[in-house]
Design an enzyme around this catalytic site. Structure first.
Site, mmCIF file in Angstrom:
data_model
loop_
_atom_site.group_PDB
_atom_site.id
_atom_site.type_symbol
_atom_site.label_atom_id
_atom_site.label_comp_id
_atom_site.label_asym_id
_atom_site.label_seq_id
_atom_site.Cartn_x
_atom_site.Cartn_y
_atom_site.Cartn_z
ATOM 1 N N SER A 132 0.835 -1.197 0.000
ATOM 2 C CA SER A 132 0.000 0.000 0.000
ATOM 3 C C SER A 132 0.870 1.247 0.000
ATOM 4 O O SER A 132 1.904 1.316 0.680
ATOM 5 C CB SER A 132 -0.900 0.013 1.237
ATOM 6 O OG SER A 132 -1.543 1.267 1.380
ATOM 7 N N TYR A 167 -2.955 5.091 -3.718
ATOM 8 C CA TYR A 167 -4.039 6.047 -3.526
ATOM 9 C C TYR A 167 -3.611 7.341 -4.206
ATOM 10 O O TYR A 167 -2.511 7.844 -3.946
ATOM 11 C CB TYR A 167 -4.287 6.302 -2.038
ATOM 12 C CG TYR A 167 -4.911 5.163 -1.300
ATOM 13 C CD1 TYR A 167 -6.277 4.912 -1.413
ATOM 14 C CD2 TYR A 167 -4.147 4.334 -0.479
ATOM 15 C CE1 TYR A 167 -6.860 3.864 -0.726
ATOM 16 C CE2 TYR A 167 -4.721 3.285 0.214
ATOM 17 C CZ TYR A 167 -6.084 3.047 0.076
ATOM 18 O OH TYR A 167 -6.663 2.012 0.748
ATOM 19 N N THR A 204 -6.255 2.063 -6.556
ATOM 20 C CA THR A 204 -7.474 1.827 -5.789
ATOM 21 C C THR A 204 -8.553 2.774 -6.300
ATOM 22 O O THR A 204 -8.341 3.983 -6.388
ATOM 23 C CB THR A 204 -7.236 2.036 -4.291
ATOM 24 O OG1 THR A 204 -6.489 0.933 -3.790
ATOM 25 C CG2 THR A 204 -8.550 2.120 -3.526
ATOM 26 N N LYS A 229 -8.191 -1.834 -8.200
ATOM 27 C CA LYS A 229 -8.698 -2.442 -6.968
ATOM 28 C C LYS A 229 -9.984 -1.733 -6.547
ATOM 29 O O LYS A 229 -9.995 -0.523 -6.331
ATOM 30 C CB LYS A 229 -7.659 -2.334 -5.856
ATOM 31 C CG LYS A 229 -8.117 -2.925 -4.523
ATOM 32 C CD LYS A 229 -7.019 -2.801 -3.491
ATOM 33 C CE LYS A 229 -7.439 -3.434 -2.173
ATOM 34 N NZ LYS A 229 -8.493 -2.654 -1.481
ATOM 35 N N HIS A 253 -13.255 -3.102 -0.311
ATOM 36 C CA HIS A 253 -12.407 -2.489 0.712
ATOM 37 C C HIS A 253 -12.660 -3.132 2.077
ATOM 38 O O HIS A 253 -12.578 -2.464 3.118
ATOM 39 C CB HIS A 253 -12.640 -0.979 0.777
ATOM 40 C CG HIS A 253 -11.380 -0.183 0.907
ATOM 41 N ND1 HIS A 253 -10.692 0.308 -0.182
ATOM 42 C CD2 HIS A 253 -10.657 0.207 1.996
ATOM 43 C CE1 HIS A 253 -9.623 0.969 0.228
ATOM 44 N NE2 HIS A 253 -9.584 0.922 1.558
#
Length: 375
Positions: A123, A147, A173, A226, A250
């Site tokens: 991440s 992100y 994402t 995602k 999520h």
């Protein structure tokens, strides 16, 4: 010559293996060690936590249709993905702020993934960052998730850095256009580490298919999205050349009252029709869950909460032990279904049935004394 078993790391792994004989024991240890705020970060969802519960319900509503009198004297749980042989069809899913559960953050998780032989997706809101992870564990099956917190240059910079550091795929994402209401945290006036570091939410809100087009046109790296939850979006992703369709809600932490991930999987697999790889996450925490997902058409199964439990319980050795126990469950499940490898599975081994447990984040572990582990 020094006995390998006396090496500190080997001794720790032996001790952890002796301590944890079942997956629920890892969960219990994590609960004992974690502060309530960090525990709630793992087990919580958004608003009424309906989507979180439906993730588990969707899995619990699937029964198996086993076949018998098949030679299962040798059961192989490995698969070929990401250009290598993975010991299980598992990816340790991207989780932000892993440093809340272990001072090493993502590094012990990636080391465990490499040691055992599964994939990992890092991440962008997890320490110690993509370069340091690549330097620390260069041989891992590494993917990177972003992100979007900046403009086109921000995105392109991260894609380029991921490529330069040998990541096997890059993933956006796409289900966090608006940050959800995490009421467990709101009620305590608690702000998670990841939320405290978050900036530029307007960029994630403005994200659209043009970014996908730009990445595909400018960079030669497999691209994943995602947060795909419908066949319609899966088809659009395929039209844009997306390589990995990541089915996810999520973990029930974004849109409340969504479908369970396993419920959404069949229509998405049908829409993809083999034109891209499919990964799914959402309350997958037992070997039988992994088998159900692969039989349903997924290529990899993402583990989020399970990696957090294991990391909190015993660090890198805890992750390895969690994967060992999952492998044992997977192999037994495959053998009892009458198949010797995942390629023999298809949807004929699955059947819709009524759930026999009330779904919640820990309902896969009925041997836990639930009242002691405030879910």
């Amino acid at each position: 010559m020094q006995d390998k078993s006396q090496h500190p790391a080997a001794a720790q792994e032996q001790a952890v293996a002796a301590e944890f004989l079942n997956l629920h024991e890892i969960v219990a240890k994590a609960r004992q060690k974690l502060h309530q705020n960090d525990w709630d970060y793992i087990v919580g969802g958004t608003e009424s936590e309906t989507t979180l519960r439906r993730n588990r319900l969707a899995l619990d509503r699937i029964a198996f249709r086993p076949r018998v009198l098949r030679d299962v004297s040798r059961v192989d749980a490995s698969v070929d993905q990401l250009g290598r042989r993975l010991r299980l069809p598992v990816m340790l899913a991207p989780v932000g702020a892993l440093e809340s559960f272990h001072p090493g953050g993502a590094e012990p998780v990636v080391r465990a993934a490499a040691k055992f032989g599964v994939a990992h997706m890092l991440s962008s809101v997890c320490e110690p960052g993509l370069e340091r992870i690549a330097q620390a564990v260069p041989d891992a099956a590494r993917m990177f998730q972003l992100y979007v917190r900046g403009d086109e240059a921000f995105v392109d910079d991260h894609v380029g850095r991921a490529m330069q550091n040998g990541y096997a795929a890059f993933c956006l994402t796409v289900d966090t256009a608006i940050y959800s209401r995490r009421e467990r945290d709101i009620a305590k006036r608690f702000t998670t580490a990841g939320r405290r570091r978050a900036s530029g939410p307007e960029f994630q809100a403005a994200l659209d298919w043009r970014t996908v087009e730009r990445i595909k046109s400018r960079f030669k790296i497999p691209l994943g999205l995602k947060g795909i939850a419908t066949a319609e979006d899966a088809r659009i992703a395929i039209e844009h050349g997306v390589d990995w369709i990541y089915v996810s809600n999520h973990g029930g932490r974004q849109l409340d009252h969504g479908r369970g991930a396993m419920e959404a999987l069949p229509e998405i697999v049908a829409a993809v029709a083999g034109r891209a790889k499919v990964v799914v996450d959402g309350s997958f925490c037992r070997g039988s869950d992994i088998v159900k997902a692969i039989a349903g058409g997924a290529d990899l199964v993402g583990l989020g909460r399970m990696q957090c439990y294991a990391l909190a319980a015993a660090g890198q050795a805890g992750i390895v032990r969690m994967l060992e126990l999952l492998e044992d469950e997977v192999r037994r499940c495959l053998g009892l279904l009458g198949v010797g490898k995942f390629s023999e599975l298809d949807r004929s081994y699955l059947h819709q049935a009524e759930a026999v447990t009330v779904p919640h984040v820990l309902s896969a572990f009925p041997l836990l004394e639930i009242e002691d582990y405030r879910y």
